[in-house]
Write a protein that holds these residues in place. Sequence first.
Motif, PDB file in Angstrom:
ATOM      1  N   GLU A   1       1.004  -1.421  -0.018  1.00 27.29           N
ATOM      2  CA  GLU A   1      -0.155   0.093   0.057  1.00 27.29           C
ATOM      3  C   GLU A   1       0.850   1.364   0.054  1.00 27.29           C
ATOM      4  O   GLU A   1       1.013   2.754   0.281  1.00 27.29           O
ATOM      5  CB  GLU A   1      -0.869  -0.213   1.145  1.00 27.29           C
ATOM      6  N   THR A   2       1.578   1.207  -0.437  1.00 23.91           N
ATOM      7  CA  THR A   2       3.346   2.391  -0.678  1.00 23.91           C
ATOM      8  C   THR A   2       2.017   3.347  -1.226  1.00 23.91           C
ATOM      9  O   THR A   2       1.472   3.947  -1.944  1.00 23.91           O
ATOM     10  CB  THR A   2       3.878   2.018  -1.461  1.00 23.91           C
ATOM     11  N   GLN A   3       2.523   5.087  -0.323  1.00 20.91           N
ATOM     12  CA  GLN A   3       0.825   5.955  -0.429  1.00 20.91           C
ATOM     13  C   GLN A   3       1.129   6.618  -0.997  1.00 20.91           C
ATOM     14  O   GLN A   3       1.839   7.143  -2.388  1.00 20.91           O
ATOM     15  CB  GLN A   3       1.357   6.931   1.028  1.00 20.91           C
ATOM     16  N   SER A   4      -0.952   6.462  -1.524  1.00 22.73           N
ATOM     17  CA  SER A   4      -0.814   7.274  -2.750  1.00 22.73           C
ATOM     18  C   SER A   4      -1.241   6.706  -4.585  1.00 22.73           C
ATOM     19  O   SER A   4      -1.722   6.807  -4.974  1.00 22.73           O
ATOM     20  CB  SER A   4      -0.819   8.853  -2.855  1.00 22.73           C
ATOM     21  N   ARG A   5       0.260   5.757  -3.873  1.00 17.81           N
ATOM     22  CA  ARG A   5       0.009   4.938  -5.449  1.00 17.81           C
ATOM     23  C   ARG A   5       0.824   3.127  -4.872  1.00 17.81           C
ATOM     24  O   ARG A   5       2.123   3.161  -5.096  1.00 17.81           O
ATOM     25  CB  ARG A   5       1.064   5.609  -6.136  1.00 17.81           C
TER      26      ARG A   5
ATOM     27  N   LEU B   1      -5.862   0.428  -1.234  1.00 20.18           N
ATOM     28  CA  LEU B   1      -6.754   0.979  -1.881  1.00 20.18           C
ATOM     29  C   LEU B   1      -7.377   1.596  -0.112  1.00 20.18           C
ATOM     30  O   LEU B   1      -7.313   2.538   0.464  1.00 20.18           O
ATOM     31  CB  LEU B   1      -7.968   1.696  -2.328  1.00 20.18           C
ATOM     32  N   ALA B   2      -7.505   0.851   0.508  1.00 17.89           N
ATOM     33  CA  ALA B   2      -8.891   0.606   1.473  1.00 17.89           C
ATOM     34  C   ALA B   2      -7.768   1.298   2.583  1.00 17.89           C
ATOM     35  O   ALA B   2      -7.939   1.494   3.412  1.00 17.89           O
ATOM     36  CB  ALA B   2      -9.063  -0.647   2.151  1.00 17.89           C
ATOM     37  N   HIS B   3      -6.222   0.275   2.477  1.00 15.78           N
ATOM     38  CA  HIS B   3      -5.266   1.283   3.194  1.00 15.78           C
ATOM     39  C   HIS B   3      -4.647   2.309   3.323  1.00 15.78           C
ATOM     40  O   HIS B   3      -4.388   3.038   4.134  1.00 15.78           O
ATOM     41  CB  HIS B   3      -3.763  -0.488   2.986  1.00 15.78           C
ATOM     42  N   GLN B   4      -5.076   3.112   2.160  1.00 16.18           N
ATOM     43  CA  GLN B   4      -4.972   4.865   2.183  1.00 16.18           C
ATOM     44  C   GLN B   4      -5.511   5.059   3.267  1.00 16.18           C
ATOM     45  O   GLN B   4      -4.893   5.873   3.750  1.00 16.18           O
ATOM     46  CB  GLN B   4      -5.268   5.582   0.559  1.00 16.18           C
ATOM     47  N   TRP B   5      -6.540   4.496   3.646  1.00 14.43           N
ATOM     48  CA  TRP B   5      -7.301   4.491   5.251  1.00 14.43           C
ATOM     49  C   TRP B   5      -6.795   4.326   5.863  1.00 14.43           C
ATOM     50  O   TRP B   5      -6.331   5.252   7.122  1.00 14.43           O
ATOM     51  CB  TRP B   5      -9.145   5.251   4.843  1.00 14.43           C
ATOM     52  N   TYR B   6      -6.981   2.922   6.300  1.00 13.70           N
ATOM     53  CA  TYR B   6      -7.036   2.215   7.326  1.00 13.70           C
ATOM     54  C   TYR B   6      -5.026   1.788   6.825  1.00 13.70           C
ATOM     55  O   TYR B   6      -4.371   0.686   6.387  1.00 13.70           O
ATOM     56  CB  TYR B   6      -7.495   0.935   7.701  1.00 13.70           C
ATOM     57  N   GLY B   7      -3.897   2.282   7.706  1.00 14.05           N
ATOM     58  CA  GLY B   7      -2.803   1.701   7.124  1.00 14.05           C
ATOM     59  C   GLY B   7      -1.616   2.886   7.024  1.00 14.05           C
ATOM     60  O   GLY B   7      -0.806   2.666   6.608  1.00 14.05           O
ATOM     61  N   ASP B   8      -2.220   3.798   6.278  1.00 11.02           N
ATOM     62  CA  ASP B   8      -1.454   5.017   5.655  1.00 11.02           C
ATOM     63  C   ASP B   8      -1.318   5.903   6.359  1.00 11.02           C
ATOM     64  O   ASP B   8      -0.941   6.526   6.933  1.00 11.02           O
ATOM     65  CB  ASP B   8      -1.152   5.491   3.914  1.00 11.02           C
ATOM     66  N   SER B   9      -3.157   6.592   5.795  1.00 11.89           N
ATOM     67  CA  SER B   9      -3.605   8.276   7.003  1.00 11.89           C
ATOM     68  C   SER B   9      -3.281   7.652   7.979  1.00 11.89           C
ATOM     69  O   SER B   9      -2.791   8.612   8.913  1.00 11.89           O
ATOM     70  CB  SER B   9      -4.252   8.280   6.229  1.00 11.89           C
TER      71      SER B   9
END
Length: 467
Positions: free
Chosen positions: A301-305, A326-334
């Motif tokens: 889930e590298t951030q944004s990409r 893409l779910a990781h962009q909220w849960y794991g990244d942000s």
Amino acid sequence: MRARIAAAVAVLLGVGGCTTDKAAPANVAPSFAPGAEGAGDPYFPAYGNGGYDVAGYDLELKYDPGPGRLEGTATITATATQDLSSFHLDLVKLTVSSVTVGGRPATSRADGNELIVTPAAGIVRGAAFTAVIAYAGVPGPLENEALGVGGWLRTDDGGFALGQPESASTWFPVNDHPSDKATFSLAMTVPDGVEAISNGVPGAREQAGGWTTWRWTESKPMASYLATVVIGQYRVRSSTHAGKPMVIAIPESLPADGPAARSLARTGEVADYLETLFGPYPFDAYGGVVLDDGRVGYALETQSRPVYGNVFFSSREDLTVVAHELAHQWYGDSVALERWQDIWLNEGFATYAEWLWEEHQGERTTQEAFDAAYRGFDWRTPTGDPGHEQLFGDAVYQRGAMTVHALRKAVGDQVFFGLLKSWPADHRDGNATTEDFVAAAERAAGKDLTDLFRNWLEDSTQPPAPG
């Protein structure tokens, strides 16, 4: 990750007495000491470092695919969290030629995978400082007990940096632990005709003397393992989605209209659906990169990409993996981990997002997905503390998703889907723990959920199926 198998220039205060807005009290002399050589994570005690908090990394690098040589500078802005006499950075297989701290020459030495920097004068707790590090070498991979080979992997036409729980230290000096999030910018110079894709918003490309500089900026704080760069022969498609840049890169070795390209072309569609579940998309860019490399049997889930191994698209489109990353962009990244044992907060919710996407597509329901996972599951590994060897095991992914479903059944859909949005909104750009999530769930539900989370996160026996 989904695995298959898943401002300022430095203000320095020496003993002799510079001034700073956050100087020690006049009657208290600073007690300078080295920063810790690890962040103190129970699973990986040597990962990261202590004594400072990074605000941003600004990398100016050049990579020559022929000899595989990387060179350049890293400018690191940070704030001391103690009176620092020296501090550690993580850096693997690369050689430092010079370091300045606050514009003054500093000394440095390598100790295994640690770079120890001693500034000309101590840095007082609370003071901002800037370190500029020039370095070079042939980057290489790291063997990790949790995932295997990660970090910088060389290819015939370039190379890429990717891996969890560590990878950043193989290509830039870093506080390599997710608890210290920072902004990130990269200027990567490569030979003309070679692409260099990274995180965030693309900048203007510059060409000079047979070389092209690709610029990328991630302005939202990012955990270090989420930083990536992919260099080689790629078809790069740039567009916009919801008013933000969308950059998708497919290797030239794969068909331009094959399953990988068709899957990533639907990134915006999947992200829009996830917004209805999790709230506004948390970053300034979208996209994805596919790797045609047999060493990468996972997606990250590298951030944004996100970066996807082609194993997911070898014979057909796969949108469940796109939904997962893409779910990781909220849960794991942000909202990032504070410690690695809580990785179910990343993977359980991303796996549950797969289930929700399948239901949204008219395939199996979330209850059917739960039932399939629940039957015959091995419950011996606790989801809330799986151990570093099981960091990417079924207890984290499948039991994690079952925990999310059990919570939904216990609190009802109205509370549950409200929590899915309030959690990433309340912790946006930050870090959190399981205890933080349990407290948030209990506030949202208005009741004690101790037994539920003990059964699903801690026990080594089968929890009762939710009603």
